[in-house]
Design a protein around this motif. Structure first.
Motif, mmCIF file in Angstrom:
data_model
loop_
_atom_site.group_PDB
_atom_site.id
_atom_site.type_symbol
_atom_site.label_atom_id
_atom_site.label_comp_id
_atom_site.label_asym_id
_atom_site.label_seq_id
_atom_site.Cartn_x
_atom_site.Cartn_y
_atom_site.Cartn_z
ATOM 1 N N THR A 82 -15.894 -0.022 -32.537
ATOM 2 C CA THR A 82 -15.950 -0.491 -33.919
ATOM 3 C C THR A 82 -14.839 0.144 -34.757
ATOM 4 N N GLU A 83 -14.651 1.441 -34.599
ATOM 5 C CA GLU A 83 -13.620 2.130 -35.377
ATOM 6 C C GLU A 83 -12.215 1.672 -34.992
ATOM 7 N N LEU A 84 -12.009 1.338 -33.736
ATOM 8 C CA LEU A 84 -10.693 0.834 -33.316
ATOM 9 C C LEU A 84 -10.433 -0.576 -33.838
ATOM 10 N N LEU A 85 -11.504 -1.315 -34.099
ATOM 11 C CA LEU A 85 -11.369 -2.680 -34.622
ATOM 12 C C LEU A 85 -11.379 -2.720 -36.154
ATOM 13 N N ARG A 86 -11.734 -1.611 -36.789
ATOM 14 C CA ARG A 86 -11.888 -1.580 -38.248
ATOM 15 C C ARG A 86 -10.600 -1.871 -39.016
ATOM 16 N N PRO A 87 -9.468 -1.286 -38.653
ATOM 17 C CA PRO A 87 -8.260 -1.520 -39.465
ATOM 18 C C PRO A 87 -7.877 -3.007 -39.496
ATOM 19 N N GLU A 88 -7.568 -3.472 -40.688
ATOM 20 C CA GLU A 88 -7.101 -4.851 -40.834
ATOM 21 C C GLU A 88 -5.816 -5.025 -40.034
ATOM 22 N N ALA A 89 -5.825 -5.984 -39.159
ATOM 23 C CA ALA A 89 -4.645 -6.258 -38.332
ATOM 24 C C ALA A 89 -4.695 -7.706 -37.900
ATOM 25 N N ASP A 90 -3.549 -8.211 -37.470
ATOM 26 C CA ASP A 90 -3.489 -9.588 -36.996
ATOM 27 C C ASP A 90 -3.996 -9.730 -35.567
ATOM 28 N N ALA A 91 -3.998 -8.634 -34.832
ATOM 29 C CA ALA A 91 -4.365 -8.704 -33.419
ATOM 30 C C ALA A 91 -5.245 -7.517 -33.051
ATOM 31 N N ILE A 92 -5.864 -7.622 -31.907
ATOM 32 C CA ILE A 92 -6.676 -6.538 -31.370
ATOM 33 C C ILE A 92 -5.733 -5.563 -30.674
ATOM 34 N N SER A 93 -5.831 -4.294 -31.014
ATOM 35 C CA SER A 93 -4.944 -3.291 -30.426
ATOM 36 C C SER A 93 -5.256 -3.088 -28.947
ATOM 37 N N ALA A 94 -4.278 -2.566 -28.223
ATOM 38 C CA ALA A 94 -4.475 -2.263 -26.808
ATOM 39 C C ALA A 94 -5.584 -1.232 -26.634
ATOM 40 N N ASP A 95 -5.657 -0.257 -27.544
ATOM 41 C CA ASP A 95 -6.722 0.749 -27.481
ATOM 42 C C ASP A 95 -8.096 0.110 -27.621
ATOM 43 N N ALA A 96 -8.220 -0.833 -28.532
ATOM 44 C CA ALA A 96 -9.499 -1.521 -28.724
ATOM 45 C C ALA A 96 -9.845 -2.346 -27.489
ATOM 46 N N ALA A 97 -8.870 -3.020 -26.922
ATOM 47 C CA ALA A 97 -9.116 -3.812 -25.711
ATOM 48 C C ALA A 97 -9.625 -2.923 -24.579
ATOM 49 N N GLU A 98 -9.033 -1.736 -24.444
ATOM 50 C CA GLU A 98 -9.476 -0.792 -23.408
ATOM 51 C C GLU A 98 -10.862 -0.234 -23.714
ATOM 52 N N ALA A 99 -11.188 -0.074 -24.969
ATOM 53 C CA ALA A 99 -12.485 0.491 -25.364
ATOM 54 C C ALA A 99 -13.644 -0.469 -25.106
ATOM 55 N N LEU A 100 -13.331 -1.725 -24.814
ATOM 56 C CA LEU A 100 -14.398 -2.669 -24.481
ATOM 57 C C LEU A 100 -15.010 -2.350 -23.116
ATOM 58 N N ASP A 101 -14.227 -1.784 -22.199
ATOM 59 C CA ASP A 101 -14.749 -1.492 -20.858
ATOM 60 C C ASP A 101 -15.954 -0.552 -20.880
ATOM 61 N N PRO A 102 -15.884 0.594 -21.589
ATOM 62 C CA PRO A 102 -17.081 1.444 -21.643
ATOM 63 C C PRO A 102 -18.273 0.761 -22.310
ATOM 64 N N VAL A 103 -18.009 -0.103 -23.290
ATOM 65 C CA VAL A 103 -19.099 -0.838 -23.928
ATOM 66 C C VAL A 103 -19.753 -1.760 -22.898
ATOM 67 N N ARG A 104 -18.947 -2.443 -22.113
ATOM 68 C CA ARG A 104 -19.494 -3.319 -21.059
ATOM 69 C C ARG A 104 -20.360 -2.524 -20.087
ATOM 70 N N GLU A 105 -19.862 -1.385 -19.656
ATOM 71 C CA GLU A 105 -20.604 -0.543 -18.710
ATOM 72 C C GLU A 105 -21.916 -0.058 -19.320
ATOM 73 N N ASP A 106 -21.859 0.420 -20.550
ATOM 74 C CA ASP A 106 -23.065 0.931 -21.200
ATOM 75 C C ASP A 106 -24.050 -0.183 -21.510
ATOM 76 N N TYR A 107 -23.546 -1.358 -21.854
ATOM 77 C CA TYR A 107 -24.424 -2.499 -22.106
ATOM 78 C C TYR A 107 -25.138 -2.897 -20.818
ATOM 79 N N ALA A 108 -24.409 -2.971 -19.717
ATOM 80 C CA ALA A 108 -25.014 -3.338 -18.429
ATOM 81 C C ALA A 108 -26.099 -2.332 -18.044
ATOM 82 N N LEU A 109 -25.814 -1.049 -18.231
ATOM 83 C CA LEU A 109 -26.805 -0.019 -17.932
ATOM 84 C C LEU A 109 -28.038 -0.196 -18.814
#
Length: 122
Positions: A82-109
């Motif tokens: 959420t914090e990586l996506l918070r800043p107003e930007a035109d695109a999703i940052s590479a850091d935010a894209a990478e941060a989705l992986d742990p969310v996927r893992e934790d959601y599956a668990l």
């Protein structure tokens, strides 16, 4: 599996949850409803579409649900995204894209633990 064990496996505190949700019956009800929550699917769709604002909204919503239900592990990874996506930007940052992986893992668990709880209790 009882609810306390379920929360231990989720990395949360059952006692903390009971301080917010005053009965085991309601905690059980909300755990079951979580499986139908669309926030995670919406987050993944928004990330895939490159919609930062929609991804932020979905991540923020999921974070709130996790905070209320005491899903500590999923809350932490979703809060970081959420914090990586918070800043107003035109695109999703590479850091935010990478941060989705742990969310996927934790959601599956989280889903697996809830389904195991329901399978034994429901």
């Amino acid at each position: 599996m009882d609810l306390r064990t379920c929360y231990e496996q989720l990395g949360g505190s059952y006692d903390d949850v009971l301080s917010r949700i005053p009965s085991e019956r309601l905690v059980d009800k909300f755990l079951r409803k979580f499986l139908a929550d669309e926030s995670f699917a919406g987050l993944c769709s928004a990330m895939a579409a490159g919609s930062r604002s929609e991804a932020f909204l979905m991540a923020h919503t999921l974070k709130g649900v996790c905070a209320n239900l005491g899903f500590a592990r999923l809350f932490r990874s979703t809060a970081a995204l959420t914090e990586l996506l918070r800043p107003e930007a035109d695109a999703i940052s590479a850091d935010a894209a990478e941060a989705l992986d742990p969310v996927r893992e934790d959601y599956a668990l989280t889903v697996d633990v809830i389904r195991a709880y329901i399978g034994e209790e429901g």
